[in-house]
Design an enzyme around this catalytic site. Structure first.
Site, PDB file in Angstrom:
ATOM      1  N   GLY A  56     -24.351  -6.637  -9.776  1.00 27.74           N
ATOM      2  CA  GLY A  56     -23.284  -7.495 -10.273  1.00 27.74           C
ATOM      3  C   GLY A  56     -23.632  -7.921 -11.681  1.00 27.74           C
ATOM      4  N   GLY A 101     -31.408  -7.202  -8.755  1.00 29.41           N
ATOM      5  CA  GLY A 101     -30.323  -7.760  -9.576  1.00 29.41           C
ATOM      6  C   GLY A 101     -30.668  -9.178  -9.968  1.00 29.41           C
ATOM      7  N   LYS A 116     -34.648  -0.641 -14.872  1.00 29.63           N
ATOM      8  CA  LYS A 116     -35.686  -0.262 -13.897  1.00 29.63           C
ATOM      9  C   LYS A 116     -36.315   1.081 -14.207  1.00 29.63           C
ATOM     10  CE  LYS A 116     -31.628   0.389 -11.112  1.00 29.63           C
ATOM     11  NZ  LYS A 116     -30.766  -0.538 -11.842  1.00 29.63           N
ATOM     12  N   THR A 152     -22.357  -3.307 -19.196  1.00 32.66           N
ATOM     13  CA  THR A 152     -22.121  -4.297 -18.145  1.00 32.66           C
ATOM     14  C   THR A 152     -23.100  -5.461 -18.240  1.00 32.66           C
ATOM     15  OG1 THR A 152     -21.323  -2.529 -16.721  1.00 32.66           O
ATOM     16  CG2 THR A 152     -21.887  -4.600 -15.656  1.00 32.66           C
ATOM     17  N   LYS A 165     -37.479   1.082  -8.110  1.00 30.39           N
ATOM     18  CA  LYS A 165     -37.719  -0.341  -7.848  1.00 30.39           C
ATOM     19  C   LYS A 165     -39.011  -0.553  -7.067  1.00 30.39           C
ATOM     20  CE  LYS A 165     -32.830  -1.560  -8.138  1.00 30.39           C
ATOM     21  NZ  LYS A 165     -31.572  -1.612  -7.356  1.00 30.39           N
TER      22      LYS A 165
END
Lengths: 409, 409
Positions: free
Chosen positions: B299, B129, B100, B11, B201
């Site tokens: 995304g 993101g 991450k 992706t 994160k």
């Protein structure tokens, strides 16, 4: 050792001095070497200041000192700041400034001089106070084509609107409170309440985002003087909020638009949640979608900390920053930039004749009445069409007290 | 010409390829020169891809090609990503990653290797993101000592909590919807709903902010499985919202705390206004005060655009970025990091005996009852004290269904 000079020891200038003293260690770590203030230019008497020996009252020793890498300009206004900054850049020194008037008025020329002399001209603190906006915009969003930037960039008017909304104050009461707290000028608050400050900031952001100079005098600018307690009442009932919005937008259909005006927006939106003296800038990128930067829009140490971050960036990264932080000079256009896009409008009239109102305004999606006032939300139309419809209303004896665009966020 | 290799054409990797193709001109302008993809490493068959000639199935030609400045790692996981990234840095190539897990697990070592080999190891896309968080944090806030960073860093769970809050869904219904939309894994959604992703994160942000490695395995991590429709009901009545919050905080009195857990926060706060798959990270600096970065937390193109921004930064700014983007290795501590600070708690019990409840919990500022449930807000207490009081409640026959800290923002 990075040696700097501070021009102007007012609020922000003395803040820079204080930030560098308080956070010397962390600034040195991040810059790779310590940052030292070698000169402070201020014509006032600072002979009792602990660092009195640093003060000078002429720019010449600073320009002539080869040890000075970077000049911090925090005088404000364009005179003598413009001359000092230009001279410093031409002398091969980086300049970091918080002066939005200078950047909005002379930014294109000063950027070109910086590029020519292989130095940095940085101004993160000119928009959003200490909140990072400019660096994220051109550096972190480098892979995006940006179609829109908009937001709340004046803390004083946002404070006033918050007071009107949350405590039911009138415009005059809110202004007095803002003046008492030192947020608004006492003698002439027009830079804030008439949108002049916001106009300069959006001129900077628009120029940066679109890569060519947008002149403040071409930006249609309305402040918040016309917003009344009635508008707060009606918009709350409509689940909307009123905010002073500065925007620059480019879209295929409706071309380029840029302005400062009070707008209505959904109460549930992030932008409507920005209260008190806070600022928020929303950036719309083609890859990233919407992102928002939020924080205190003013304050001595906050603004100063953004100037110091620029000093560090200039030392570490050098003039290649201007590959992305740059806009080309343009001649000012005649008249104001017009907004050709369609918007939903909030319209309030001093009349209860809803039938004529609806007929004259065309599509109306929501009508509220209170005392002798009617407020509506229209179907989308252009500013030009709204003007026509307002004329029709006037001919029919209905006076439009206010019309506010809906911000689509 | 900046020549890069992309490792992993999933992706994000294919997104990087797409961003560079779509926005080639603006990326080139900002980088100062064009960015070209020379290799794509993926072991799958891409022989029908228009750029099939770029694909390789071994890291060796990439490591051996002196033209490759920068390697983009978008494989995910630590194996083989760790080996590839380490080899690339040792071969003198910059690495930009969205991974991450890799950064949270091996960041300290990889940063040290990058510094040693005078190259960049950048990972803006690993948190938030496409939303800029890491660069603003260490670069724009360079003049600040940061005491706290907290926020919503997992879009999937925020989407689920939004559905539960706005549409009255149960946890299971919200999870199914998130799975249907591809936000949560279908086979095992635990990385999201149990807070594992958020833990990685915050490990990265905490390490960066405090300058020394914080290990994911030391971070107390609770997901949102225990949050029920009853909690949504009660918190709404209390004008609160439930959010999965990741935080790292240092204060003089209560030391260092770091964790991931569902928390309650005032419905009017900016953080409570973050809905759907959006992320927001709040940073508290000593000069700047609070600033907040908000945007899409995931995304394909958004994340990829952050990777591309890192590629441009690496090309323009070089390894001096690690004067501020760095943390030192530490050994993991035994057990979890504890939070010694006092918090107001939201507590829900399966009981209507408000008298005993209040007595056992000590100070209670608000009590609500609904069906056979009681929810209260306590006066501030430490986690340790809450545990004691929960034990007392259990002895008195009252079962605590859930206890959530209040986030002070």
């Amino acid at each position: 050792m990075i040696k700097i000079a501070i021009l102007g020891f007012g609020t922000v200038g003395s803040g820079v001095y204080e930030v560098l003293r308080k956070n010397a260690a962390s600034a040195a770590k991040r810059a790779g070497e310590p940052v030292q203030v070698k000169y402070i230019l201020d014509i006032r008497d600072f002979s009792s200041h602990p660092d009195a020996a640093l003060f000078v009252n002429s720019i010449d020793p600073i320009l002539e000192d080869p040890e000075i890498d970077t000049v911090v300009e925090t005088i404000g206004g364009t005179k003598p700041a413009y001359f000092y900054v230009k001279s410093a850049l031409e002398a091969g020194k980086n300049v970091c400034t918080s002066n939005k008037e200078l950047v909005a008025t002379h930014g294109a020329e000063l950027l070109a001089i910086a590029v020519q002399h292989r130095v940095c001209f940085l101004f993160e603190a000119s928009v959003g106070g200490g909140t990072p906006v400019i660096t994220p915009l051109h550096q972190c969003l480098a892979a995006n084509v940006i179609s829109e930037v908009c937001g709340i960039v004046n803390g004083t008017t946002n404070f006033m609107l918050t007071k009107m909304e949350q405590e039911g104050m009138s415009f005059d009461e809110a202004l007095k409170e803002a003046q008492n707290l030192g947020y608004a000028e006492t003698i002439d608050p027009s830079a804030d309440v008439d949108g002049i400050d916001a106009c300069r900031k959006i001129a900077i952001l628009a120029s940066l985002v679109f890569g060519s100079e947008v002149h403040p005098e071409n930006i249609p600018t309305r402040g918040i003087r016309e917003v009344t307690a009635e508008d707060v009442y009606f918009t709350q009932k409509m689940k909307l909020a009123v905010k002073l919005i500065a925007y620059a937008r480019r879209n295929e259909k409706a071309g380029f638009a840029c302005g400062v005006e009070p707008m209505v927006l959904p109460a549930q939106s992030m932008m409507a949640g920005v209260s008190d003296v806070y600022n928020a800038v929303l950036v719309r990128g083609d890859m990233l979608g919407d992102t928002l930067f939020y924080g205190k829009g003013a304050g001595k140490l906050a603004t100063a900390s953004a100037v110091v971050a620029d000093v560090i960036d200039a030392a570490k990264f050098g003039p290649s920053v201007h590959d992305s932080l740059f806009w080309a000079p343009t001649a000012p256009q005649k008249g104001k930039i017009t907004d050709e896009a369609e918007h939903t409008y909030y319209v309030r009239v001093n009349n209860l004749d809803a039938g004529t109102l609806k007929a004259d305004l065309g599509g109306v999606v929501l009508t509220l009445q209170h005392h002798n006032q009617t407020a509506v939300l229209t179907t989308p139309m252009t500013a030009k069409e709204l003007e026509k419809r307002k004329e029709k209303l006037e001919r029919d004896g209905i006076h439009v007290a206010i019309a506010l665009k809906m911000l689509e966020v």
